[in-house]
Design an enzyme around this catalytic site. Structure first.
Site, short mmCIF file in Angstrom:
data_model
loop_
_atom_site.label_atom_id
_atom_site.label_comp_id
_atom_site.label_asym_id
_atom_site.label_seq_id
_atom_site.Cartn_x
_atom_site.Cartn_y
_atom_site.Cartn_z
N CYS A 37 37.21 22.74 21.86
CA CYS A 37 37.96 23.10 23.10
C CYS A 37 39.72 22.78 23.09
CB CYS A 37 37.65 21.87 24.15
SG CYS A 37 38.04 20.23 23.56
N CYS A 74 36.73 14.34 19.62
CA CYS A 74 37.63 15.03 20.44
C CYS A 74 37.70 14.25 21.75
CB CYS A 74 36.31 16.28 20.98
SG CYS A 74 36.98 17.26 22.18
N LYS A 122 2.70 4.59 0.98
CA LYS A 122 2.96 5.13 2.54
C LYS A 122 2.78 6.61 2.33
CE LYS A 122 6.62 5.09 5.84
NZ LYS A 122 6.72 6.69 5.91
N TYR A 129 -5.31 2.58 8.04
CA TYR A 129 -4.52 1.32 7.64
C TYR A 129 -3.83 0.24 8.93
CZ TYR A 129 -0.61 4.47 9.17
OH TYR A 129 0.07 5.34 9.84
N CYS A 145 40.00 19.71 18.08
CA CYS A 145 38.52 20.23 18.39
C CYS A 145 38.06 21.48 18.43
CB CYS A 145 38.06 19.44 19.60
SG CYS A 145 36.33 20.05 20.20
N LYS A 190 10.96 2.55 0.39
CA LYS A 190 11.01 4.03 0.28
C LYS A 190 11.19 4.29 -1.27
CE LYS A 190 10.67 6.52 3.76
NZ LYS A 190 11.41 6.83 4.83
N GLU A 204 0.77 -1.24 0.06
CA GLU A 204 -0.10 0.00 -0.04
C GLU A 204 0.80 1.14 0.09
OE1 GLU A 204 -1.92 0.56 4.23
OE2 GLU A 204 -0.53 -1.38 4.31
N ASP A 261 2.79 10.11 3.48
CA ASP A 261 3.55 11.12 3.99
C ASP A 261 2.68 12.26 4.78
OD1 ASP A 261 6.02 12.27 4.87
OD2 ASP A 261 6.41 13.11 2.74
N CYS A 311 35.13 19.32 27.29
CA CYS A 311 34.86 19.82 26.02
C CYS A 311 33.35 20.92 26.06
CB CYS A 311 34.82 19.07 24.95
SG CYS A 311 34.25 19.67 23.28
O1 D41 Z 1 0.72 5.13 4.89
C1 D41 Z 1 1.52 5.11 6.04
N1 D41 Z 1 2.36 6.06 6.26
C2 D41 Z 1 1.64 4.03 6.68
C3 D41 Z 1 2.23 3.91 7.99
C4 D41 Z 1 1.00 2.70 6.53
N2 D41 Z 1 0.38 2.51 5.31
N3 D41 Z 1 1.14 1.44 7.27
C5 D41 Z 1 1.73 1.67 8.33
N4 D41 Z 1 1.87 0.48 9.27
C6 D41 Z 1 2.56 0.42 10.38
C7 D41 Z 1 2.49 -0.87 11.11
C8 D41 Z 1 2.82 -1.97 10.33
C9 D41 Z 1 3.63 -0.48 12.21
C10 D41 Z 1 1.04 -1.09 11.66
C11 D41 Z 1 2.44 2.88 8.78
C12 D41 Z 1 3.08 2.80 10.13
N5 D41 Z 1 3.02 1.60 10.89
C13 D41 Z 1 3.70 3.58 10.86
N6 D41 Z 1 3.76 5.10 10.33
C14 D41 Z 1 4.56 5.80 11.19
C15 D41 Z 1 5.10 4.94 11.82
C16 D41 Z 1 4.71 3.60 11.56
#
Ligand code: D41
Length: 709
Positions: free
Chosen positions: A434, A449, A130, A238, A431, A326, A128, A132, A455
């Site tokens: 210091c 350092c 992610k 989600y 450093c 990502k 799915e 932002d 320091c």
């Molecule tokens: O769309 C998202 N940002 C997203 C974040 C997503 N689709 N699924 C997520 N699933 C999880 C778990 C598996 C831990 C339940 C997440 C996130 N976590 C998440 N977003 C920020 C920290 C974790």
């Protein structure tokens, strides 16, 4: 409440009256806040009234103490400057990140190995987008939305219920929902809404937001919910937290159920068989990224079978059954104006690129990391050429790279645009803060350092870390105040212990603090109150706050859970020697603690100055023992187990994780301290040793029966 049953007011000296007044005023302020702002009263009405009576009596006798800020003059508590804290019933985990296809193949391999799946066995995942944005947890009881909380540090978030209620995608009431259901998802803002909001703000001469994510976060975290209501926020569901009955037995089924309950779920969510299908889904989603109308920064993959999700469980903060793949970062070219060296809390000298400001993926970047000495010179830590060996010089045109919320970095250099006079950069050997020697130890990529606490940069960074959110989190004491206090010759806040002596310093000293910019009578007493509140601190936070190299939040949690109390931890670290002995072995036996981390912790307890500083601090604290895993009714809580031989129904890693979740310790070898040995076929010397020592030994089936699996 010693001040209450103390001497009659008539008998108090002015000094004593002032002291008592301060103590009681702080207690009243604290009670007000607990009652009015946090909705969590801490003392009885009768005790509260008694405190107020004593305060009034003191003020009648010493009118100079009855200033406008006295709680005797106040009505209730002022509205919270922040949101009330909410402890999540089920922790909000984070996601492991991956950037390359190879890591996804590894992810799938790792899961198969952990579950001991035969080669070629089917294994389905969801993929799915992610989003932002920022995660939010919505709690529904009997179908009614009763609480909305931000993620915070995953354990504790902020109560933003009133604000969440203003978001159109969030239902206030669910029909045919489980009795208890926490729905988790992402709050975000669309590109179109973001542009319109910024245009309106610009027109009104107000501050604009850098990107939709910041706009969403800024809009949700408004103390005035009416402002949130005027902002076009959206929500995708989600995941879920606490629930009284399962939503489905697959991830996809659960998403469908959330949609049926009235939540927006992402329409691009796909079911995929194996890693290649995941990579195909990733490519498809990436291609649609530009036309989605909202920001996404990758694709999240999750094991579809929820039964398998449970078996896989999680590491300290991330589930084993999910990963975020990502998208590649955004790039831009600009000129490198200067290289500055920053000294961190562990003494690391970090080169920072000062850049001609440039927009990278919608955000203006003027600083970026250059990592370390080798990176600037064009070689990796192992001496191989990076960027084809091209070094980076002041005046060069460099490529800036930004991925999500990570610190931008300088990624490449354009030699064709190098000015003739540009000279190779010489990394400092002392450093800059210091003047101590800055040395590189063998195998370390970083020059450090050697000044230690001498320091000032290290000391200040350690203090900033100490008060930071995941550490002591002292309200009103942020990086700016730390710098100010550190530099002040009278206040002398040079190490963590000094913070806790602040409230007890003499009045002349404190008068100076009050006259300082940004500090009034009220903020000083608020600060002292905030400091007093943190004298009692959970063990894991204390360990993290010490700022020991390699000890992050999750390592601190591990250590706290394993040693339980500060006394046990301190004694074990004092007794341990690096590389040998039972304490060292016990430390290494903790799943997730490696040699580097272990050595770093032990060394910091044996370094005289550092140790003295730790002792001074702890003497002023009341350290809460670590919460033990939920082990009520566990047959193995507190026991030491050893697994040996082949396990057939679960892998060794899984067995170990299960046992630890039930409060057991899992050791690698049999000794007199072992309580139980689980022996599979092929068990050898360990089973023999157990027999010799008369330790109970059972087979895998008996083990599964014992834990009710
Ligand atoms: O769309 C998202 N940002 C997203 C974040 C997503 N689709 N699924 C997520 N699933 C999880 C778990 C598996 C831990 C339940 C997440 C996130 N976590 C998440 N977003 C920020 C920290 C974790």
């Amino acid at each position: 409440m010693t001040a209450l049953d103390a001497d009659p007011v008539e008998a108090l000296t002015p000094e004593e009256a002032r002291r008592q007044w301060g103590l009681i005023a702080a207690a009243v302020a604290r009670a007000n806040r607990a009652y009015h702002t946090l909705d969590a009263p801490e003392i009885s009405d009768a005790d509260y009234d008694a405190l107020k009576r004593r305060l009034t009596a003191i003020e009648l006798r010493f009118p100079a103490l009855a200033q406008a800020e006295s709680p005797t003059q106040a009505v209730g508590a002022e509205p919270s400057e922040t949101f009330a804290k909410v402890r999540h019933a089920v922790r909000m985990l984070s996601l492991e990140n991956a950037f390359e296809a190879g890591e996804i193949v590894e992810f799938d391999d790792r899961i198969r190995r952990y579950l001991n799946l035969p080669a070629g066995a089917p294994l389905r995942y969801t993929a799915e987008p992610k989003i932002d944005g920022l995660s939010l947890s919505l709690r529904y009881e009997r179908g009614l939305l009763v609480q909305a909380a931000t993620r915070g540090d995953g354990e504790t978030g902020e109560n933003v219920t009133a604000n969440a209620r203003t978001i159109g995608d969030i239902p206030h009431r669910l029909t045919s929902a489980p009795e208890l259901l926490e729905v988790r998802g992402e709050v975000y803002m669309s590109h179109a809404d973001f542009a319109a909001l910024n245009a309106r703000a610009a027109e009104a001469g107000e501050k604009t937001f850098a990107n939709p994510r910041n706009a969403a976060a800024g809009s949700l975290r408004q103390l005035d919910a009416a402002i949130t209501a005027s902002r076009p926020l959206r929500f995708f569901a989600y995941a879920w937290g606490a629930h009284s009955e399962p939503l489905a037995d697959t991830q996809m089924g659960a998403i469908d159920r959330l949609a049926a309950l009235g939540f927006a779920t992402n329409p691009l969510t796909r079911l995929c068989e194996g890693p290649q299908a995941l990579l195909d889904a990733w490519r498809e989603i990436e291609q649609r990224r530009a036309t989605l109308g909202y920001d996404i920064d990758g694709v999240v993959y999750k094991v579809d079978d929820i039964g398998l999700q449970h078996r896989l469980g999680y590491r300290s903060t991330t589930p084993r059954w999910a990963i975020a793949h990502k998208f590649p970062a955004e790039l831009a070219w600009t000129r490198l104006e200067a290289i500055d060296i920053q000294v961190g809390r562990t003494g690391a000298l970090s080169p920072v690129a000062r850049l001609l400001p440039v927009t990278v993926g919608g955000v203006v970047v003027s600083n970026a990391t250059l990592h370390n000495e080798d990176y600037i010179a064009g070689r990796s830590a192992s001496g191989e050429a990076i960027r084809d060996g091209k070094d980076i010089r002041v005046g060069d045109w460099v490529q800036v790279y930004r991925a999500g919320d990570v610190i931008p970095k300088v990624a490449d250099v354009d030699l064709s645009r190098r000015p003739a006079e540009a000279e190779p950069y010489i990394f400092p050997a002392t450093c800059p803060e210091c003047g101590s020697d800055a040395v590189r130890e063998e195998g370390d990529a970083v020059r450090r350092c050697t000044g230690g606490l001498v320091c000032p940069a290290q000391a200040v960074e350690k203090l900033k870390h100490f008060v930071s959110r995941a550490a002591f989190d002292i309200e009103g004491l942020g990086p700016k105040q730390i710098e100010m206090f550190f530099e002040d010759d009278q206040l002398r806040v040079r190490e963590p212990a000094d913070i806790f002596t602040l409230p007890g310093r003499d009045a002349a000293n404190l008068a100076k603090l009050k006259n300082r910019e940004g500090f009034g009578e009220r903020s000083v007493s608020n600060l002292f109150q905030a400091i007093e509140e943190k004298r009692r601190i959970p063990l894991n936070r204390l360990i993290f706050a010490l700022g020991i190299r390699h000890v992050g939040e999750s390592a601190a949690n591990l250590l706290a859970r394993n040693y339980g109390t500060w006394e046990a931890f301190e004694q074990a670290m004092t007794a341990a020697t690096v590389g040998e002995g039972p304490e060292w072995e016990a430390l290494l036996a903790i799943d997730g603690v490696g040699r580097v981390l272990a050595a770093s912790v032990v060394n910091s307890f044996h370094q005289a100055a550092e140790r003295a500083s730790i002792d001074r601090l702890v003497a002023m604290l009341d350290v809460e023992p670590a919460a033990q895993p939920v082990t009520a009714g566990s047959p193995v809580a507190g026991k030491t187990l050893v697994f040996t031989g082949t396990l057939e129904r679960m892998t060794r890693a899984e067995a170990k994780a299960r046992a630890e979740a039930l409060g057991a310790k899992v050791a690698g070898s049999v000794s007199a301290k072992t309580d139980l040995v689980i022996a599979g076929p092929g068990a050898g010397s360990k089973a023999k040793e157990a027999e010799r020592l008369g330790i109970e030994t059972i087979d895998e089936d008996a083990w599964l029966r014992l834990i009710g699996a």
